[in-house]
Design a protein around this motif. Structure first.
Motif, PDB file in Angstrom:
ATOM      1  N   ILE A  77       0.844  -1.200   0.000  1.00 10.07           N
ATOM      2  CA  ILE A  77       0.000   0.000   0.000  1.00 10.07           C
ATOM      3  C   ILE A  77       0.875   1.245   0.000  1.00 10.07           C
ATOM      4  N   CYS A  78       0.550   2.184  -0.890  1.00  6.75           N
ATOM      5  CA  CYS A  78       1.280   3.452  -1.018  1.00  6.75           C
ATOM      6  C   CYS A  78       0.295   4.617  -0.954  1.00  6.75           C
ATOM      7  N   PRO A  79       0.770   5.802  -0.568  1.00  5.24           N
ATOM      8  CA  PRO A  79      -0.118   6.969  -0.548  1.00  5.24           C
ATOM      9  C   PRO A  79      -0.349   7.593  -1.910  1.00  5.24           C
ATOM     10  N   LEU A  80       0.528   7.310  -2.902  1.00  8.65           N
ATOM     11  CA  LEU A  80       0.439   7.952  -4.211  1.00  8.65           C
ATOM     12  C   LEU A  80       0.400   6.916  -5.330  1.00  8.65           C
ATOM     13  N   ARG A  81      -0.454   7.162  -6.317  1.00  6.05           N
ATOM     14  CA  ARG A  81      -0.496   6.275  -7.476  1.00  6.05           C
ATOM     15  C   ARG A  81       0.840   6.276  -8.218  1.00  6.05           C
ATOM     16  N   LEU A 125      -0.386  -7.452  -4.601  1.00  7.96           N
ATOM     17  CA  LEU A 125      -1.185  -6.401  -5.221  1.00  7.96           C
ATOM     18  C   LEU A 125      -0.751  -5.060  -4.654  1.00  7.96           C
ATOM     19  N   LEU A 126      -0.381  -4.147  -5.542  1.00  2.00           N
ATOM     20  CA  LEU A 126       0.000  -2.793  -5.154  1.00  2.00           C
ATOM     21  C   LEU A 126      -1.214  -1.888  -5.313  1.00  2.00           C
ATOM     22  N   THR A 127      -1.574  -1.157  -4.255  1.00  2.00           N
ATOM     23  CA  THR A 127      -2.809  -0.379  -4.301  1.00  2.00           C
ATOM     24  C   THR A 127      -2.795   0.729  -3.257  1.00  2.00           C
ATOM     25  N   ARG A 151      -2.143 -12.571   3.835  1.00  4.06           N
ATOM     26  CA  ARG A 151      -1.272 -12.877   4.972  1.00  4.06           C
ATOM     27  C   ARG A 151      -0.545 -11.652   5.522  1.00  4.06           C
ATOM     28  N   ALA A 152      -0.154 -10.733   4.637  1.00  2.32           N
ATOM     29  CA  ALA A 152       0.711  -9.633   5.068  1.00  2.32           C
ATOM     30  C   ALA A 152       0.379  -8.362   4.310  1.00  2.32           C
ATOM     31  N   VAL A 153       0.653  -7.231   4.963  1.00  2.83           N
ATOM     32  CA  VAL A 153       0.434  -5.916   4.361  1.00  2.83           C
ATOM     33  C   VAL A 153       1.686  -5.079   4.582  1.00  2.83           C
ATOM     34  N   PRO A 184      -5.138 -12.577  11.723  1.00  2.00           N
ATOM     35  CA  PRO A 184      -4.386 -11.323  11.837  1.00  2.00           C
ATOM     36  C   PRO A 184      -3.437 -11.186  10.649  1.00  2.00           C
ATOM     37  N   LEU A 185      -3.237  -9.983  10.190  1.00  5.25           N
ATOM     38  CA  LEU A 185      -2.343  -9.741   9.064  1.00  5.25           C
ATOM     39  C   LEU A 185      -1.020  -9.185   9.583  1.00  5.25           C
ATOM     40  N   GLN A 186       0.077  -9.739   9.103  1.00  7.73           N
ATOM     41  CA  GLN A 186       1.384  -9.178   9.449  1.00  7.73           C
ATOM     42  C   GLN A 186       1.472  -7.786   8.832  1.00  7.73           C
ATOM     43  N   ARG A 187       1.780  -6.792   9.661  1.00  5.53           N
ATOM     44  CA  ARG A 187       1.807  -5.406   9.198  1.00  5.53           C
ATOM     45  C   ARG A 187       3.232  -4.873   9.253  1.00  5.53           C
ATOM     46  N   ILE A 188       3.699  -4.385   8.107  1.00  9.06           N
ATOM     47  CA  ILE A 188       5.072  -3.895   7.986  1.00  9.06           C
ATOM     48  C   ILE A 188       5.018  -2.474   7.444  1.00  9.06           C
ATOM     49  N   GLY A 189       5.503  -1.518   8.212  1.00 11.74           N
ATOM     50  CA  GLY A 189       5.524  -0.128   7.787  1.00 11.74           C
ATOM     51  C   GLY A 189       6.917   0.293   7.368  1.00 11.74           C
TER      52      GLY A 189
END
Length: 698
Positions: A77-81, A125-127, A151-153, A184-189
């Motif tokens: 996931i990104c903030p900009l297209r 998937l990139l979105t 599984r992960a984000v 639960p989804l593994q969350r990586i920032g």
């Protein structure tokens, strides 16, 4: 290979060494392997171009193979297209090494590509968060099937999300996705340097706070001292002259604080025959893409950008970063500084060109904090009640109906919802946004009327966009202008817009469809967009006071012009500053309180002491104008009286700036805005400081 790489999939290590030609992993990439393979949630911290994407994806790709993940298992996931478009080819290559796929889904992706993704979901998937929610509520997408294997984000530029309401929206959508996936989804920032990484990670975990977590932030890095210079040039024309003269033959990225200023500087540089490109949010996607690609491939050129290029979009190797005036945060400056010095032997650098004398002080204050190693903590906006209301409606769209007593279960204990959650839900029912059917509720007529256009797309966008005109030359879109006054005001002669750094003569205006048709013009144009100026934080305003008291930013060179301005400012404000004290100063019949507390704290003080503070003023960061006839004793007595601080007053018209404000009871909407404008902690701090009185000489 670096220590720890032996836990990565051997086939992946083979490609890292032989396909990429890397002799080893960077420290962040090596240190991220163990916690990510062990399933921890994590924040990965590194400067721009620090290899964060690979640090997250190499372990996830290894887990994907070793644990036999199937279907759509990772979201990026990104903030900009534009950032998504930039990253997708690279991630597709990495995934392809293992026979996996990575694809894009956002508003610019064709319907054919979307159908292909739904038929054969990619592994990655990139979105964007908005596109994710659009998938969840779409009647044409079986979201339970699509996301059942998730599984992960990975959340890229997580600090950019966390600092505004898009972050709350993102967390709420992730909670719904986790419930749909049944795990639960593994969350990586991924983030540049922030002042509070542990708190940021706990925020990112949402309701999953019992899961293991790890902050990965290798120490060390570059030891080369950046080349930071501050100059005072006085005007956009002078700035263009300096940029055109200095560093010829090099690629220069110039950051400005507004679209209007980007257009003005771009036109001034082109008038000096400098190859110039522009990037800002009101240019069409095609126009920005052409500019960024041409800039990446060119050498002796300049690109003028707003914060659109602050994030990790690749525009090739840069020689110089130039900043017009100062950005509002140290974190923003670090992002921009990190754009340079990437080549072997290169040095990070930034040249500040200050247009106003006050900008020299703002820049010096920012650099004083930077030189001390300080970076802002990232704090999510308080009380996102309007986002809570939006999520209730979005869930009703997603599920077709929701339980009037069970809807809250979708978000666990996510702090999106506060003690007013029942009041908000009841308001949605009372106003017709939701309609009750026994123990269930579904989307009502009022929600259809306000948000139902284009399949409820307006409900899925967290921010309100002002009405804008699309500007076209022939069939080609150039961009948008956001101020009707620019098109409708009375003046003599042809009407000429400034957009994409060029003049455009206005021909036909289609008011109904909000389109403006133009043709190229050599006449000078005007650039104008609406928008309000924000203030500075307590920390940055206090650092200005430190500079005025004699502190010089470490490792910064001031030109003779900038040094002269700074000396004059120190003399001018000599009676307005004191160490560990605020100053009350009488001058020319005016009484002013020099708090140096930042705009939010000053707003709070203004609202809390209406008998003392003159209400007819524009609040600033540094000071407040007081009632001039107050004696010193009256002033001290009033300020010392024990009373709770008051939140700033909110004009009813301000409610239009809070998206979904109509979904809240009006008093609660006003209270939400007021709480976000206030800074009670630092206002209280000011009240307990020592107080001095100063009298200006006649």
């Amino acid at each position: 290979m670096s220590s720890g790489a032996d836990r990565l999939l051997p086939a992946l290590v083979h490609h890292i060494v032989n396909t990429l030609g890397w002799p080893g992993l960077r420290p962040l990439q090596a240190e991220a392997i163990d916690p990510l393979l062990d399933g921890s949630d994590a924040i990965l911290l590194a400067p721009t171009a620090g290899g964060k994407t690979e640090a997250a994806m190499f372990p996830l790709l290894s887990s994907m193979e070793e644990q036999s993940w199937t279907g759509l298992s990772v979201l990026y996931i990104c903030p900009l297209r534009a950032l998504l478009n930039n990253l997708q080819p690279r991630l597709a290559i990495y995934a392809g090494w293992l026979g996996r796929t990575a694809d894009l889904w956002h508003g610019d992706v064709s319907s054919g590509a979307r159908k292909r993704i739904l038929q054969e979901p990619p592994d990655i998937l990139l979105t964007t968060p908005e596109s994710l929610e659009a998938m969840l509520v779409s009647a044409n997408i079986d979201s339970r099937r699509l996301f059942s294997s998730l599984r992960a984000v990975v959340v890229d530029e997580v600090h950019a999300f966390a600092g505004d309401d898009r972050g709350w929206h993102l967390l709420a959508v992730l909670e719904r996705l986790s419930r749909i996936a049944g795990r639960p989804l593994q969350r990586i920032g991924l983030s540049a340097t922030v002042g509070n990484p542990d708190e940021l990670l706990r925020w990112l975990q949402g309701s999953q706070h019992s899961r293991p977590r790890s902050v990965v932030a290798p120490s060390g890095g570059t030891t080369t001292t950046p080349d930071i210079t501050v100059d005072h040039v006085g005007s956009i024309d002078n700035a263009a002259t300096v940029i055109a003269t200095l560093h010829r033959g090099e690629k220069r990225l110039v950051f400005v604080d507004s679209r209007r200023r980007a257009e003005e500087l771009g036109a001034a540089l082109r008038a000096r025959e400098i190859t110039t490109f522009l990037s800002h949010s009101s240019l069409s996607a095609d126009e920005r893409r052409r500019s960024e690609q041409a800039f990446a491939e060119a050498r002796d050129c300049v690109i003028v950008a707003t914060s659109t290029l602050e994030l990790g979009i690749d525009v090739g190797d840069l020689d110089r970063v130039i900043q017009i005036d100062a950005p509002r945060t140290v974190a923003s400056f670090l992002q921009r500084l990190g754009r340079t010095g990437r080549r072997a032997g290169g040095t990070r650098n930034c040249l500040f060109l200050c247009l106003e004398e006050s900008a020299v002080l703002s820049t010096a204050g920012l650099l004083e904090r930077w030189g001390a190693g300080w970076v802002e903590p990232i704090v999510a906006p308080p009380h996102p009640r309007h986002i809570a209301a939006q999520q209730m409606l979005a869930l009703a769209l997603q599920e077709n109906k929701i339980g009037t007593h069970t809807w809250r279960e979708w978000w666990g204990d996510l702090p999106l919802f506060d003690e007013h959650q029942t009041e908000i839900f009841d308001h949605l029912l009372a106003e017709g946004y939701l309609e009750r059917d026994g123990p269930m509720a579904f989307i009502g007529l009022e929600a259809e009327k306000k948000f139902g256009r284009r399949h409820f797309m307006d409900l899925l966008a967290v921010f309100s966009a002002p009405p804008e005109f699309t500007v076209l030359t022939g069939r080609e879109e150039i961009g948008r202008v956001g101020d009707d006054v620019l098109l409708a005001d009375n003046h003599d002669g042809p009407r000429v817009l400034l957009l994409a750094g060029r003049g455009w003569k206005v021909g036909h205006i289609d008011w109904k469809r909000r389109r403006c048709f133009v043709e190229p013009s050599d006449l000078p144009g005007r650039a104008k967009w609406g928008g309000s100026e924000g203030g500075l934080s307590f920390a940055l305003t206090r650092s200005q006071r430190s500079v005025l008291l004699g502190t010089n930013p470490a490792g910064v060179r001031f030109t003779r012009r900038a040094a002269s301005v700074l000396a004059e400012l120190r003399e001018k404000h000599s009676g307005d500053v004191a160490d560990n004290a605020t100053v009350f100063r009488r001058s020319s019949g005016e009484l002013r309180w020099w708090t140096w507390a930042g705009i939010a704290a000053n707003r709070t003080l203004q609202a809390s002491f209406p008998r003392v503070v003159d209400p007819r003023q524009r609040t600033t960061d540094q000071s407040l104008r007081l009632q001039p006839d107050l004696s010193n004793n009256e002033l001290l007595r009033t300020l010392s009286a024990s009373a709770a601080l008051s939140p700033p007053h909110v004009n009813k018209s301000a409610l239009h700036g809070l998206k979904f404000s109509s979904t809240l009871p009006s008093e609660l909407a006003s209270e939400t805005i007021s709480e976000r404008l206030a800074d009670q902690r630092h206002a209280q701090f000011v009240l307990f400081e020592k107080r001095l009185f100063s009298q200006a000489e006649n």
